[in-house]
Write a protein that holds these residues in place. Structure first.
Motif, PDB file in Angstrom:
ATOM      1  N   SER A  18       0.949  -1.284   0.069  1.00  0.00           N
ATOM      2  CA  SER A  18       0.076   0.099  -0.337  1.00  0.00           C
ATOM      3  C   SER A  18       0.712   1.086  -0.311  1.00  0.00           C
ATOM      4  CB  SER A  18      -0.979  -0.336   1.083  1.00  0.00           C
ATOM      5  OG  SER A  18      -0.027   0.731   2.693  1.00  0.00           O
ATOM      6  N   ARG A  19       0.493   2.413  -0.513  1.00  0.00           N
ATOM      7  CA  ARG A  19       1.227   3.705  -0.562  1.00  0.00           C
ATOM      8  C   ARG A  19       1.499   4.158   1.170  1.00  0.00           C
ATOM      9  NH1 ARG A  19      -0.986   8.950  -4.012  1.00  0.00           N
ATOM     10  NH2 ARG A  19       0.001   7.887  -5.061  1.00  0.00           N
ATOM     11  N   THR A  20       0.745   3.866   2.106  1.00  0.00           N
ATOM     12  CA  THR A  20       1.234   4.121   3.598  1.00  0.00           C
ATOM     13  C   THR A  20       2.206   3.024   3.447  1.00  0.00           C
ATOM     14  OG1 THR A  20      -1.349   4.022   4.205  1.00  0.00           O
ATOM     15  CG2 THR A  20      -0.420   3.771   5.683  1.00  0.00           C
ATOM     16  N   GLN A  21       2.614   1.665   3.662  1.00  0.00           N
ATOM     17  CA  GLN A  21       3.880   1.554   3.443  1.00  0.00           C
ATOM     18  C   GLN A  21       4.834   2.110   3.210  1.00  0.00           C
ATOM     19  OE1 GLN A  21       1.822  -2.725   2.394  1.00  0.00           O
ATOM     20  NE2 GLN A  21       2.344  -3.787   4.417  1.00  0.00           N
ATOM     21  N   THR A  24       5.909   5.161   4.794  1.00  0.00           N
ATOM     22  CA  THR A  24       6.192   4.720   6.438  1.00  0.00           C
ATOM     23  C   THR A  24       7.847   4.354   6.674  1.00  0.00           C
ATOM     24  OG1 THR A  24       3.726   4.201   6.897  1.00  0.00           O
ATOM     25  CG2 THR A  24       5.969   3.338   8.468  1.00  0.00           C
ATOM     26  N   GLU A  71       1.233  14.666   2.390  1.00  0.00           N
ATOM     27  CA  GLU A  71       1.411  13.540   3.445  1.00  0.00           C
ATOM     28  C   GLU A  71       1.412  14.463   4.588  1.00  0.00           C
ATOM     29  OE1 GLU A  71       0.994   9.118   5.269  1.00  0.00           O
ATOM     30  OE2 GLU A  71       2.822  10.412   5.149  1.00  0.00           O
TER      31      GLU A  71
END
Length: 232
Positions: A18-21, A24, A71
Motif C-alpha cells: 500500500s502507499r501507506t507502507q 512509512t 502527506e
C-alpha cells in the motif's frame, strides 16, 4: 529479512503493498540514513518487494519525496489566522517555517524550480494565505507573488543554514575554525568584528527568525505598496 516478508513469508503470491507502507518505510529510511541516500531500490528492499513493483506506485525518487511532503502537510493543522492582512502573512509563514524546521530535508527538496505545482491543498492553503494577505494589504497580484517569493527564500534559507550548522556538533559546541577566526581578528582592519570577539558565536546562533520575519514582511509590504498604483 524485512518485516513484511517475515509476516507473509516468501512463498505464494507477493503481499499487496500500500502507499501507506511505502511512505512509512521511506520516512524510516530518511530518519535513519538521510534523504540523499534514499533510492527506489533501497526502499523496495526495505519493504521486501522488487524495484519494478515499486515503480507501479511511484515514478521516481522526486515523486516519492513530494508524496511524503504532501502527506506530512495534510497532517499539520491550519492555524487560526488574524484579521489584519499583514499579520496573516506573518502567521502563515511562521506555520510553514515551523513545519519545515521539523523536516529540514523537505526544505531541501522544495528548492526545486516549480515546486509549488507539486504541493497539495494543505500546503497551498498557506501559500494562498500569504499571497491573498499581500493583495488585501494593497499589493498588486504580481507584487504579491514577489512578496511570497522573497519571504520563501528568507524562510528556507534560515532553515537550511540552521540544519547544516547543527550537523556533526552539539548546540553548545563552537567549531574550532570559528575560535581560530575570532582569535586572529585584526582590530586595525576589522574593528567591529574584533570588538564582538567571542560574542559572535553566541549572537549568530540565536533564534531571531520571527523578529526578522516581521521586519522583513513590513519592509516588503511598504516597498510594494509605495510603488503600487492606487486603486480607484
Amino acid at each position: 529479512m524485512s518485516q513484511l516478508n517475515a509476516q507473509h513469508g516468501r512463498v505464494g503470491r507477493p503481499p499487496v503493498t500500500s502507499r501507506t507502507q511505502i511512505l512509512t518505510a521511506a520516512r524510516r529510511l530518511i530518519d535513519r540514513d538521510g534523504w540523499e541516500k534514499l533510492t527506489i531500490r533501497r526502499l523496495a528492499a526495505e519493504i521486501g518487494i522488487g524495484a519494478t513493483t515499486m515503480y507501479h506506485h511511484v515514478r521516481d525518487k522526486e515523486d516519492l519525496l513530494f508524496l511524503l511532503i504532501r502527506e506530512y502537510a495534510d497532517q499539520i493543522p491550519h492555524p487560526q489566522m488574524p484579521d489584519e492582512p499583514r499579520d496573516r502573512i506573518v502567521a502563515a509563514t511562521a506555520a510553514i517555517h515551523d513545519a519545515l524546521a521539523a523536516w529540514p530535508w523537505a526544505a531541501e527538496v522544495l528548492t526545486t524550480d516549480g515546486f509549488i505545482a507539486r504541493l497539495g491543498d494543505s500546503a497551498l492553503w498557506l501559500v494562498e494565505t500569504i499571497v491573498a494577505g499581500a493583495i488585501d494589504h494593497g499589493c498588486t497580484p504580481q507584487q504579491a507573488v514577489r512578496v511570497f517569493r522573497s519571504i520563501w527564500y528568507y524562510t528556507v534559507g534560515e532553515i537550511l543554514v540552521r540544519a547544516h550548522s547543527a550537523r556533526g556538533r552539539d548546540d553548545d559546541e563552537q567549531p574550532a575554525y570559528l575560535e581560530a577566526f575570532i582569535a586572529g581578528l585584526d582590530a586595525s582592519r576589522l574593528p567591529s568584528l574584533a570588538a564582538l570577539g567571542e560574542e559572535w558565536g553566541t549572537l549568530a546562533s540565536q533564534d531571531t527568525y520571527r523578529q526578522g520575519l516581521a521586519a522583513f514582511v513590513d519592509g516588503l509590504l511598504a516597498q510594494a505598496t509605495s510603488a503600487a498604483p492606487k486603486h480607484r
